[in-house]
Design a protein around this motif. Structure first.
Motif, PDB file in Angstrom:
ATOM      1  N   VAL A  68      30.782  40.804  51.330  1.00  0.00           N
ATOM      2  CA  VAL A  68      32.091  40.195  51.119  1.00  0.00           C
ATOM      3  C   VAL A  68      31.983  38.801  50.488  1.00  0.00           C
ATOM      4  O   VAL A  68      32.973  38.237  50.065  1.00  0.00           O
ATOM      5  CB  VAL A  68      32.897  40.163  52.434  1.00  0.00           C
ATOM      6  N   VAL A  69      30.763  38.263  50.411  1.00  0.00           N
ATOM      7  CA  VAL A  69      30.575  36.931  49.841  1.00  0.00           C
ATOM      8  C   VAL A  69      30.566  37.030  48.322  1.00  0.00           C
ATOM      9  O   VAL A  69      29.660  37.591  47.723  1.00  0.00           O
ATOM     10  CB  VAL A  69      29.272  36.280  50.358  1.00  0.00           C
ATOM     11  N   ASP A  70      31.605  36.475  47.712  1.00  0.00           N
ATOM     12  CA  ASP A  70      31.748  36.474  46.255  1.00  0.00           C
ATOM     13  C   ASP A  70      32.097  35.048  45.826  1.00  0.00           C
ATOM     14  O   ASP A  70      33.197  34.565  46.118  1.00  0.00           O
ATOM     15  CB  ASP A  70      32.859  37.439  45.837  1.00  0.00           C
ATOM     16  N   PRO A  71      31.184  34.360  45.171  1.00  0.00           N
ATOM     17  CA  PRO A  71      31.443  32.971  44.777  1.00  0.00           C
ATOM     18  C   PRO A  71      32.691  32.803  43.903  1.00  0.00           C
ATOM     19  O   PRO A  71      33.276  31.724  43.853  1.00  0.00           O
ATOM     20  CB  PRO A  71      30.195  32.562  43.999  1.00  0.00           C
ATOM     21  N   ASP A  72      33.092  33.880  43.237  1.00  0.00           N
ATOM     22  CA  ASP A  72      34.277  33.805  42.386  1.00  0.00           C
ATOM     23  C   ASP A  72      35.566  34.095  43.149  1.00  0.00           C
ATOM     24  O   ASP A  72      36.650  34.017  42.569  1.00  0.00           O
ATOM     25  CB  ASP A  72      34.148  34.799  41.214  1.00  0.00           C
ATOM     26  N   ASP A  73      35.460  34.450  44.439  1.00  0.00           N
ATOM     27  CA  ASP A  73      36.657  34.764  45.226  1.00  0.00           C
ATOM     28  C   ASP A  73      36.519  34.198  46.646  1.00  0.00           C
ATOM     29  O   ASP A  73      36.569  34.931  47.637  1.00  0.00           O
ATOM     30  CB  ASP A  73      36.864  36.278  45.267  1.00  0.00           C
ATOM     31  N   VAL A  74      36.364  32.902  46.733  1.00  0.00           N
ATOM     32  CA  VAL A  74      36.216  32.228  48.019  1.00  0.00           C
ATOM     33  C   VAL A  74      37.485  32.355  48.858  1.00  0.00           C
ATOM     34  O   VAL A  74      37.431  32.456  50.077  1.00  0.00           O
ATOM     35  CB  VAL A  74      35.844  30.739  47.808  1.00  0.00           C
ATOM     36  N   GLU A  75      38.640  32.391  48.211  1.00  0.00           N
ATOM     37  CA  GLU A  75      39.912  32.447  48.925  1.00  0.00           C
ATOM     38  C   GLU A  75      40.019  33.690  49.812  1.00  0.00           C
ATOM     39  O   GLU A  75      40.526  33.622  50.932  1.00  0.00           O
ATOM     40  CB  GLU A  75      41.097  32.408  47.950  1.00  0.00           C
ATOM     41  N   THR A  76      39.551  34.805  49.318  1.00  0.00           N
ATOM     42  CA  THR A  76      39.604  36.030  50.123  1.00  0.00           C
ATOM     43  C   THR A  76      38.734  35.889  51.364  1.00  0.00           C
ATOM     44  O   THR A  76      39.142  36.267  52.468  1.00  0.00           O
ATOM     45  CB  THR A  76      39.162  37.254  49.300  1.00  0.00           C
ATOM     46  N   LEU A  77      37.550  35.328  51.203  1.00  0.00           N
ATOM     47  CA  LEU A  77      36.669  35.115  52.346  1.00  0.00           C
ATOM     48  C   LEU A  77      37.310  34.174  53.357  1.00  0.00           C
ATOM     49  O   LEU A  77      37.265  34.418  54.563  1.00  0.00           O
ATOM     50  CB  LEU A  77      35.317  34.571  51.888  1.00  0.00           C
ATOM     51  N   GLU A  78      37.933  33.116  52.877  1.00  0.00           N
ATOM     52  CA  GLU A  78      38.626  32.188  53.772  1.00  0.00           C
ATOM     53  C   GLU A  78      39.726  32.902  54.552  1.00  0.00           C
ATOM     54  O   GLU A  78      39.879  32.695  55.758  1.00  0.00           O
ATOM     55  CB  GLU A  78      39.216  31.024  52.975  1.00  0.00           C
ATOM     56  N   ASP A  79      40.489  33.737  53.865  1.00  0.00           N
ATOM     57  CA  ASP A  79      41.564  34.492  54.528  1.00  0.00           C
ATOM     58  C   ASP A  79      41.013  35.434  55.594  1.00  0.00           C
ATOM     59  O   ASP A  79      41.588  35.571  56.682  1.00  0.00           O
ATOM     60  CB  ASP A  79      42.379  35.287  53.503  1.00  0.00           C
ATOM     61  N   LEU A  80      39.898  36.088  55.302  1.00  0.00           N
ATOM     62  CA  LEU A  80      39.284  37.003  56.269  1.00  0.00           C
ATOM     63  C   LEU A  80      38.787  36.254  57.504  1.00  0.00           C
ATOM     64  O   LEU A  80      38.949  36.731  58.632  1.00  0.00           O
ATOM     65  CB  LEU A  80      38.133  37.774  55.615  1.00  0.00           C
ATOM     66  N   ILE A  81      38.221  35.082  57.285  1.00  0.00           N
ATOM     67  CA  ILE A  81      37.745  34.277  58.416  1.00  0.00           C
ATOM     68  C   ILE A  81      38.916  33.834  59.276  1.00  0.00           C
ATOM     69  O   ILE A  81      38.889  33.955  60.510  1.00  0.00           O
ATOM     70  CB  ILE A  81      36.928  33.065  57.927  1.00  0.00           C
ATOM     71  N   LEU A  82      39.959  33.326  58.634  1.00  0.00           N
ATOM     72  CA  LEU A  82      41.150  32.903  59.381  1.00  0.00           C
ATOM     73  C   LEU A  82      41.756  34.056  60.176  1.00  0.00           C
ATOM     74  O   LEU A  82      42.132  33.885  61.339  1.00  0.00           O
ATOM     75  CB  LEU A  82      42.201  32.325  58.434  1.00  0.00           C
TER      76      LEU A  82
END
Length: 111
Positions: free
Chosen positions: A66-80
Motif C-alpha cells: 500500500v506504500v506508494d510515494p506518489d499517493d501518500v494521501e491514500t495511505l494517510e486516510d487508511l491510517i486515520l
C-alpha cells in the motif's frame, strides 16, 4: 428510639457497603480496560492499528503493497481510518463494561 441506634441506620450501613463494593468493582473494571488492547484495520487489512484501553496507539502495521510515494494521501486516510476505528472500539468496550456493571442504569456523568 430503636434499639441499637437510630431508626433506619441499618439501611444506611447496608447501602454504604453496597456503594463501596460497587466502587471496588468499578476500579477493577477500569484496570482491566486499561490493560485491554483492541485492533482495527482499514483497506481490507492493509493498515492495522492497535490501541490500549487508555487510547494510546501501541502499534501501526502497514503492508508494503500500500506504500506508494506518489499517493501518500491514500495511505494517510487508511491510517486515520484504522486508528479512529480502534478508538471507537475502545469506547464501545468501555461503555459495554459500564452498562454491564450498572445494569443499564442511566447514571449521569458515568460515561
Amino acid at each position: 428510639m430503636a434499639r441499637g441506634g437510630f431508626p433506619g441506620m441499618g439501611n444506611n450501613k447496608n447501602m454504604m457497603k453496597q456503594v463501596q463494593k460497587l466502587q471496588k468493582q468499578m476500579e477493577e473494571m477500569q484496570n482491566q480496560l486499561k490493560e485491554s488492547v483492541v485492533e482495527a484495520s482499514s483497506g481490507g487489512g492493509v493498515v492495522t492499528a492497535k490501541v490500549n484501553g487508555e487510547k494510546e496507539v501501541l502499534e501501526i502495521h502497514i503492508d508494503k503493497e500500500v506504500v506508494d510515494p506518489d499517493d501518500v494521501e491514500t495511505l494517510e486516510d487508511l491510517i486515520l481510518a484504522a486508528v479512529n476505528e480502534a478508538m471507537r472500539k475502545v469506547d464501545d468496550k468501555s461503555q459495554e463494561a459500564y452498562q454491564k456493571m450498572t445494569g443499564g442504569l442511566n447514571i449521569p456523568g458515568m460515561f
